[in-house]
Design a protein around this motif. Structure first.
Motif, short mmCIF file in Angstrom:
data_model
loop_
_atom_site.label_atom_id
_atom_site.label_comp_id
_atom_site.label_asym_id
_atom_site.label_seq_id
_atom_site.Cartn_x
_atom_site.Cartn_y
_atom_site.Cartn_z
N SER A 7 51.85 35.01 36.50
CA SER A 7 52.00 35.40 35.23
C SER A 7 50.76 35.91 34.80
O SER A 7 49.58 35.97 35.67
CB SER A 7 52.05 33.88 34.56
N GLY A 10 51.25 42.77 32.46
CA GLY A 10 51.40 43.47 31.32
C GLY A 10 51.11 44.83 31.22
O GLY A 10 50.69 45.41 32.21
N LEU A 11 51.13 45.52 29.96
CA LEU A 11 50.67 46.79 29.77
C LEU A 11 49.27 46.95 29.03
O LEU A 11 49.18 46.10 28.20
CB LEU A 11 51.74 47.38 29.06
N LEU A 18 42.75 42.15 31.88
CA LEU A 18 44.04 41.29 32.20
C LEU A 18 43.47 40.02 32.99
O LEU A 18 42.76 40.31 33.84
CB LEU A 18 45.23 41.92 32.70
N THR A 121 53.85 39.89 39.58
CA THR A 121 53.82 40.22 38.26
C THR A 121 53.41 41.41 38.21
O THR A 121 52.29 42.01 39.04
CB THR A 121 52.79 39.24 37.48
#
Length: 127
Positions: A7, A10-11, A18, A121
């Protein structure tokens, strides 16, 4: 058998950060070395970082040294990948891996040396 769930993807913009997490479940009473790999579209899966069971030994790909940090919390059965100073070339699907054979080291950087894998992910770094 070990189940791994990643998990935290993302962007993010270039230069951002991140933190990826990988939660392990199943036969976790065995000690496992953990690794992170990534695969960009049209490219082969490549090593990113790895850590032994105790956390006293880590290894990194040259492309991420000084920017990424792998760590683990065995009480939570979780391994982390802190990614700083992200670049567009870091864009990829990131996969967590585990294998009990290298729990005590040395750190392994070949995908074929890990028996268990998560589903991945996605990380996208915009320029």
């Amino acid at each position: 058998q070990v189940q791994l769930v990643e998990s935290g993807g993302g962007l993010v913009q270039t230069g951002g950060s991140l933190r990826l997490s990988c939660a392990a479940s199943g036969r976790i009473f065995n000690r496992y070395a953990m690794g992170w790999f990534r695969q960009a579209p049209g490219k082969e899966r490549e090593f990113v970082a790895a850590i032994t069971w105790s956390g006293d030994s880590t290894g990194y790909a040259e492309s991420v040294k000084g920017r990424f940090t792998i760590s683990r919390d065995n009480a939570k059965n979780t391994v982390y990948l802190q990614m700083n100073s992200l670049k567009p070339e870091d864009t990829a699907d990131y996969y967590c891996s585990a294998d009990h054979r290298w729990a005590a080291g040395p750190v392994r950087s070949v995908a074929g040396e890990y028996a268990f894998w998560g589903q991945g992910t996605q990380v996208t770094v915009s320029s």
